[in-house]
Design a protein around this motif. Structure first.
Motif, PDB file in Angstrom:
ATOM      1  N   PHE A  98       0.825  -1.200   0.000  1.00 16.10           N
ATOM      2  CA  PHE A  98       0.000   0.000   0.000  1.00 16.10           C
ATOM      3  C   PHE A  98       0.864   1.256   0.000  1.00 16.10           C
ATOM      4  O   PHE A  98       0.550   2.249  -0.656  1.00 16.10           O
ATOM      5  N   LYS A  99       1.959   1.202   0.752  1.00 10.85           N
ATOM      6  CA  LYS A  99       2.868   2.347   0.819  1.00 10.85           C
ATOM      7  C   LYS A  99       3.468   2.628  -0.556  1.00 10.85           C
ATOM      8  O   LYS A  99       3.562   3.787  -0.998  1.00 10.85           O
ATOM      9  N   GLU A 100       3.881   1.550  -1.234  1.00 10.78           N
ATOM     10  CA  GLU A 100       4.474   1.715  -2.567  1.00 10.78           C
ATOM     11  C   GLU A 100       3.438   2.239  -3.572  1.00 10.78           C
ATOM     12  O   GLU A 100       3.749   3.064  -4.433  1.00 10.78           O
ATOM     13  N   ILE A 101       2.193   1.747  -3.436  1.00 10.07           N
ATOM     14  CA  ILE A 101       1.131   2.217  -4.329  1.00 10.07           C
ATOM     15  C   ILE A 101       0.889   3.705  -4.129  1.00 10.07           C
ATOM     16  O   ILE A 101       0.747   4.467  -5.096  1.00 10.07           O
ATOM     17  N   ASN A 102       0.846   4.133  -2.861  1.00  6.97           N
ATOM     18  CA  ASN A 102       0.645   5.553  -2.572  1.00  6.97           C
ATOM     19  C   ASN A 102       1.802   6.392  -3.105  1.00  6.97           C
ATOM     20  O   ASN A 102       1.608   7.508  -3.591  1.00  6.97           O
ATOM     21  N   THR A 103       3.027   5.835  -3.000  1.00  5.38           N
ATOM     22  CA  THR A 103       4.198   6.544  -3.536  1.00  5.38           C
ATOM     23  C   THR A 103       4.085   6.698  -5.051  1.00  5.38           C
ATOM     24  O   THR A 103       4.357   7.769  -5.605  1.00  5.38           O
ATOM     25  N   ILE A 104       3.656   5.617  -5.706  1.00  5.13           N
ATOM     26  CA  ILE A 104       3.487   5.654  -7.160  1.00  5.13           C
ATOM     27  C   ILE A 104       2.408   6.660  -7.550  1.00  5.13           C
ATOM     28  O   ILE A 104       2.571   7.429  -8.501  1.00  5.13           O
ATOM     29  N   LYS A 105       1.303   6.658  -6.786  1.00  7.93           N
ATOM     30  CA  LYS A 105       0.231   7.620  -7.057  1.00  7.93           C
ATOM     31  C   LYS A 105       0.741   9.052  -6.940  1.00  7.93           C
ATOM     32  O   LYS A 105       0.417   9.911  -7.756  1.00  7.93           O
ATOM     33  N   GLY A 106       1.540   9.286  -5.877  1.00 10.22           N
ATOM     34  CA  GLY A 106       2.097  10.626  -5.683  1.00 10.22           C
ATOM     35  C   GLY A 106       2.981  11.040  -6.840  1.00 10.22           C
ATOM     36  O   GLY A 106       2.920  12.181  -7.318  1.00 10.22           O
ATOM     37  N   LYS A 107       3.807  10.095  -7.315  1.00  5.06           N
ATOM     38  CA  LYS A 107       4.696  10.395  -8.439  1.00  5.06           C
ATOM     39  C   LYS A 107       3.894  10.647  -9.714  1.00  5.06           C
ATOM     40  O   LYS A 107       4.230  11.543 -10.506  1.00  5.06           O
TER      41      LYS A 107
END
Length: 323
Positions: A160-169
């Motif tokens: 989930f953390k990585e997904i949120n990071t990807i969304k932010g990028k």
């Protein structure tokens, strides 16, 4: 007696009352209360895992109205970490995400209030107040569903953390793309190779000349043997502190007083008189060269063209003439 929260095929009737709370018994199939189905009714809102009042009512076989009345009559038992009312934007987001009927737009339209959300603790408190066999059985499945959801979230926290990071990028890239796209559009609007104007296109040709004048950041050189006061109106649109040099003939209609008045408000304009040019040109910031098929005072009166030229040598030679 019918309730808008259910479709007509799932007709339900008032059967009896328990502790002044209307209990509903199903006449036909209502959603099976297994843990997997309940997990699909759990949402994350404001950082908490919650269920919506209409889903809770459906599982407990009560009307949504009666569930919320129970909460209101026992408000001290339902602090904000047990139960809270949603905001309009949260309801909108749930409508778009939900696969359950109670939050679909066509059903929500019949409700006169914003839904409430129950946390796991709120569900447990509610089941204790309802005190009926269905509520007890369903509450066990609901609590199990919350537990499984917590385990699932905990075991996939890194994902989930990585997904949120990807969304932010991706959002950041979208913003950068919008900036680049806007700049390309502006550049496309600014740049052109040639534009032909026909008799009567006075405003269109005037607008293009103004755009060229506004594009200058430092210096404008205009070569035109037949300029008059019209040129001053155009040059008043230039950027602040942009220097203007006019190369014109001895028969120029501009007077010394005209230049002085203009410079008091829009400095700095200089005039140099010469007979070395036949055609009309405009040079912007000593980089861009435009050939004008008509004098600036005659724009749009006859068919003519404005062309952008790639001739660095001409710009250099013109500088020698001017200075």
């Amino acid at each position: 007696m019918f309730y808008n929260n259910y479709s007509q095929k799932d007709v339900i009737f008032i059967n009896k009352k328990v502790n002044n709370i209307t209990l509903i018994e199903e006449q036909s199939n209502i959603l099976e209360n297994d843990t997997q189905n309940i997990k699909n009714m759990i949402y994350t809102i404001r950082g908490k895992q919650v269920m919506i009042d209409s889903d809770v009512a459906m599982l407990y076989h009560y009307t949504t109205k009666r569930i919320n009345e129970t909460v209101r009559r026992n408000r001290e038992r339902f602090p904000s970490n047990f139960c809270f009312q949603l905001y309009e934007n949260e309801v909108h987001n749930l409508r778009s995400q939900s696969a359950t009927s109670s939050l679909k737009k066509e059903n929500y339209g019949g409700r006169r209030y914003i839904p409430y959300a129950f946390t796991e603790q709120g569900i447990a408190m509610l089941s204790g107040l309802l005190r009926n066999e269905i509520a007890i059985k369903v509450s066990i499945n609901i609590i199990n569903a919350f537990v499984e959801m917590r385990k699932f979230i905990a075991s996939n926290a890194q994902i989930f953390k990585e997904i949120n990071t990807i969304k932010g990028k991706l959002l950041e890239y979208d913003k950068k793309f919008d900036i680049v796209f806007d700049e390309l559009q502006k550049k496309k609007e600014r740049e052109f190779k040639e534009r032909i104007f026909y008799n009567g296109q006075i405003f269109d040709s005037y607008s293009l000349i103004i755009k060229i004048i506004k594009s200058a950041n430092n210096k404008i050189l205009i070569i035109d043997n037949y300029i008059d006061n019209t040129i001053l109106d155009m040059l008043s649109k230039k950027n602040k502190n942009v220097q203007v040099i006019l190369l014109t003939s001895q028969n120029c209609d501009l007077t010394k007083l005209d230049i002085e008045k203009f410079n008091k408000q829009y400095p700095l304009l200089k005039i140099t008189k010469t007979n070395k040019f036949h055609d009309r040109f405009m040079v912007i910031d000593e980089k861009e060269l435009f050939h004008l098929g008509a004098s600036l005072k005659d724009l749009g009166k006859k068919c003519f063209a404005i062309s952008k030229m790639e001739d660095i040598e001409f710009i250099k030679n013109t500088k020698n003439i001017v200075f």
